[in-house]
Design a protein around this motif. Structure first.
Motif, PDB file in Angstrom:
ATOM      1  N   ILE A  30       7.361  10.271  -0.978  1.00 17.24           N
ATOM      2  CA  ILE A  30       8.368  10.770  -0.050  1.00 17.24           C
ATOM      3  C   ILE A  30       9.541   9.800  -0.038  1.00 17.24           C
ATOM      4  N   LEU A  31      10.659  10.268   0.492  1.00 21.96           N
ATOM      5  CA  LEU A  31      11.772   9.382   0.831  1.00 21.96           C
ATOM      6  C   LEU A  31      11.782   9.232   2.343  1.00 21.96           C
ATOM      7  N   LEU A  32      11.725   7.993   2.801  1.00 19.90           N
ATOM      8  CA  LEU A  32      11.729   7.699   4.230  1.00 19.90           C
ATOM      9  C   LEU A  32      13.069   7.077   4.591  1.00 19.90           C
ATOM     10  N   THR A  33      13.779   7.696   5.522  1.00 17.82           N
ATOM     11  CA  THR A  33      15.058   7.162   5.979  1.00 17.82           C
ATOM     12  C   THR A  33      14.902   6.652   7.406  1.00 17.82           C
ATOM     13  N   THR A  34      15.184   5.365   7.563  1.00 15.33           N
ATOM     14  CA  THR A  34      15.078   4.707   8.864  1.00 15.33           C
ATOM     15  C   THR A  34      16.457   4.222   9.296  1.00 15.33           C
ATOM     16  N   ARG A  43      18.894   3.734   6.165  1.00 10.86           N
ATOM     17  CA  ARG A  43      18.349   3.163   4.937  1.00 10.86           C
ATOM     18  C   ARG A  43      17.234   4.065   4.412  1.00 10.86           C
ATOM     19  N   THR A  44      17.298   4.394   3.113  1.00  9.90           N
ATOM     20  CA  THR A  44      16.301   5.270   2.508  1.00  9.90           C
ATOM     21  C   THR A  44      15.448   4.497   1.518  1.00  9.90           C
ATOM     22  N   THR A  45      14.132   4.713   1.604  1.00 16.09           N
ATOM     23  CA  THR A  45      13.179   4.004   0.759  1.00 16.09           C
ATOM     24  C   THR A  45      12.172   4.993   0.186  1.00 16.09           C
ATOM     25  N   ALA A  63       4.297  -3.852   1.030  1.00 17.54           N
ATOM     26  CA  ALA A  63       5.313  -4.688   0.381  1.00 17.54           C
ATOM     27  C   ALA A  63       4.701  -5.442  -0.797  1.00 17.54           C
ATOM     28  N   GLY A  64       3.774  -4.785  -1.495  1.00 19.50           N
ATOM     29  CA  GLY A  64       3.158  -5.409  -2.664  1.00 19.50           C
ATOM     30  C   GLY A  64       2.351  -6.648  -2.351  1.00 19.50           C
ATOM     31  N   GLY A  65       1.847  -6.759  -1.125  1.00 15.40           N
ATOM     32  CA  GLY A  65       1.086  -7.936  -0.726  1.00 15.40           C
ATOM     33  C   GLY A  65       1.943  -9.104  -0.298  1.00 15.40           C
ATOM     34  N   SER A  66       3.215  -8.856  -0.055  1.00 17.74           N
ATOM     35  CA  SER A  66       4.143  -9.906   0.384  1.00 17.74           C
ATOM     36  C   SER A  66       3.692 -10.496   1.722  1.00 17.74           C
ATOM     37  N   PRO A  67       4.059 -11.738   2.010  1.00 20.53           N
ATOM     38  CA  PRO A  67       3.701 -12.328   3.310  1.00 20.53           C
ATOM     39  C   PRO A  67       4.478 -11.737   4.478  1.00 20.53           C
ATOM     40  N   LYS A  68       5.524 -10.959   4.202  1.00 19.96           N
ATOM     41  CA  LYS A  68       6.341 -10.385   5.268  1.00 19.96           C
ATOM     42  C   LYS A  68       6.296  -8.861   5.213  1.00 19.96           C
ATOM     43  N   HIS A  69       6.408  -8.252   6.383  1.00 17.16           N
ATOM     44  CA  HIS A  69       6.497  -6.804   6.442  1.00 17.16           C
ATOM     45  C   HIS A  69       7.788  -6.334   5.772  1.00 17.16           C
ATOM     46  N   ASP A  71      11.309  -4.217   5.199  1.00 19.37           N
ATOM     47  CA  ASP A  71      12.392  -3.916   6.139  1.00 19.37           C
ATOM     48  C   ASP A  71      12.213  -2.558   6.798  1.00 19.37           C
ATOM     49  N   TRP A  72      11.756  -1.566   6.005  1.00 16.39           N
ATOM     50  CA  TRP A  72      11.638  -0.232   6.585  1.00 16.39           C
ATOM     51  C   TRP A  72      10.657  -0.209   7.751  1.00 16.39           C
ATOM     52  N   TYR A  73       9.645  -1.084   7.687  1.00 13.06           N
ATOM     53  CA  TYR A  73       8.665  -1.142   8.771  1.00 13.06           C
ATOM     54  C   TYR A  73       9.314  -1.700  10.038  1.00 13.06           C
TER      55      TYR A  73
END
Length: 286
Positions: A30-34, A43-45, A63-69, A71-73
């Motif tokens: 899907i495309l999620l726009t926040t 912003r669309t992701t 986020a691919g296992g990133s330490p940070k959430h 942006d869309w979250y």
């Protein structure tokens, strides 16, 4: 994921009714726009998702296992109303961050479907959020991303074809038992098909019968096929609902449904799309 990559996926997604190649090929997308939490900009992701039944889908803020959430979250936490594009439909949704047992159960289903989620969780100290996107019911017909009624019918049909192909692939890869997420995928597909056929029976078919009496034999056949397909989906749901659903048995029922549905969709497109997309005559209702 780089913004230029995202933009390429977004453009391809919108140009091809939700079908893309490359990294996301063959995935539910899907495309999620926040709304930006700080900037206020839209912003669309592109995101992978899982059906959750009842007009809701799940997305995972890995986020691919990133330490940070991602942006869309952060954006949807600040402003839960979001826009979802499926490639065929665009609708507003309310984002709900799942917590406690609900989050753990949904994440476990995702891991069962794809072990990559467990790898992402193992690679970070944060608890990866799972978000449910609940469609907000709107007035009037659904917002279909198509320039004509005929194109809308074809786009919806192709979306059913893609989802059914994914389900067939997932069943083929299932082990000795049917996973919980795969059950939900099947049930969601069946419900979506029921809703689509009900809409045709109550809306488009009566309209066409009134405007184009010569279509009556074709419309009668399509209605009969709706009844036959409903019987097949009922059998599939019964098989899925057993305590120890046999993937081989489920596969047989899905193949029966696939054959009947593909023949039905092809016939409907042959009979109705030329009429739906024909230039309007002076006496036609717009």
């Amino acid at each position: 994921m780089p913004n230029d990559f995202n933009q390429q996926v977004i453009e391809e997604f919108r140009a091809n009714a939700g079908e893309v190649g490359g990294y996301f090929e063959g995935a539910r997308l899907i495309l999620l726009t926040t709304t930006g939490a700080r900037s206020g900009e839209r912003r669309t992701t592109p995101l992978g998702y899982y059906p959750d039944g009842g007009g809701s889908v799940l997305v995972i803020a890995s986020a691919g296992g990133s330490p940070k959430h991602p942006d869309w979250y952060h954006n949807l936490v600040a402003q839960p109303q979001v826009t979802v594009e499926t490639g065929v439909f665009t609708y507003e949704a309310k984002a709900e961050v799942l917590t406690g047992a609900a989050r753990d159960e949904a994440f476990a289903r995702a891991v069962e479907a794809d072990l990559g989620w467990a790898e992402y969780q193992a690679g970070t100290r944060r608890v990866i959020p799972v978000v449910a996107l609940h469609e907000i019911a709107g007035d009037g017909p659904p917002n279909v991303n198509a320039s004509s009624m005929g194109q809308a019918v074809k786009a919806i049909h192709d979306a059913f074809r893609r989802e059914l192909a994914l389900i067939r692939k997932e069943i083929g890869e299932a082990g000795a038992t049917l996973g919980a997420q795969l059950r939900i995928n099947c049930l969601t597909f069946c419900q979506g098909l029921h809703n689509h056929h009900t809409g045709e029976d109550l809306g488009m078919f009566p309209f066409l019968a009134d405007q184009r009496p010569e279509l009556s034999p074709a419309l009668d056949r399509l209605r009969e096929e709706h009844v036959q397909i409903a019987a097949l989906t009922a059998e599939l749901k019964q098989v899925i609902g057993t305590a120890q659903a046999d993937p081989a048995h489920v596969r047989e029922e899905v193949e029966r449904l696939t054959a009947a549905l593909e023949a039905h969709l092809t016939y409907e497109e042959e009979q109705l799309i030329p009429v739906l997309d024909a230039p309007a005559g002076p006496g036609d209702t717009p």
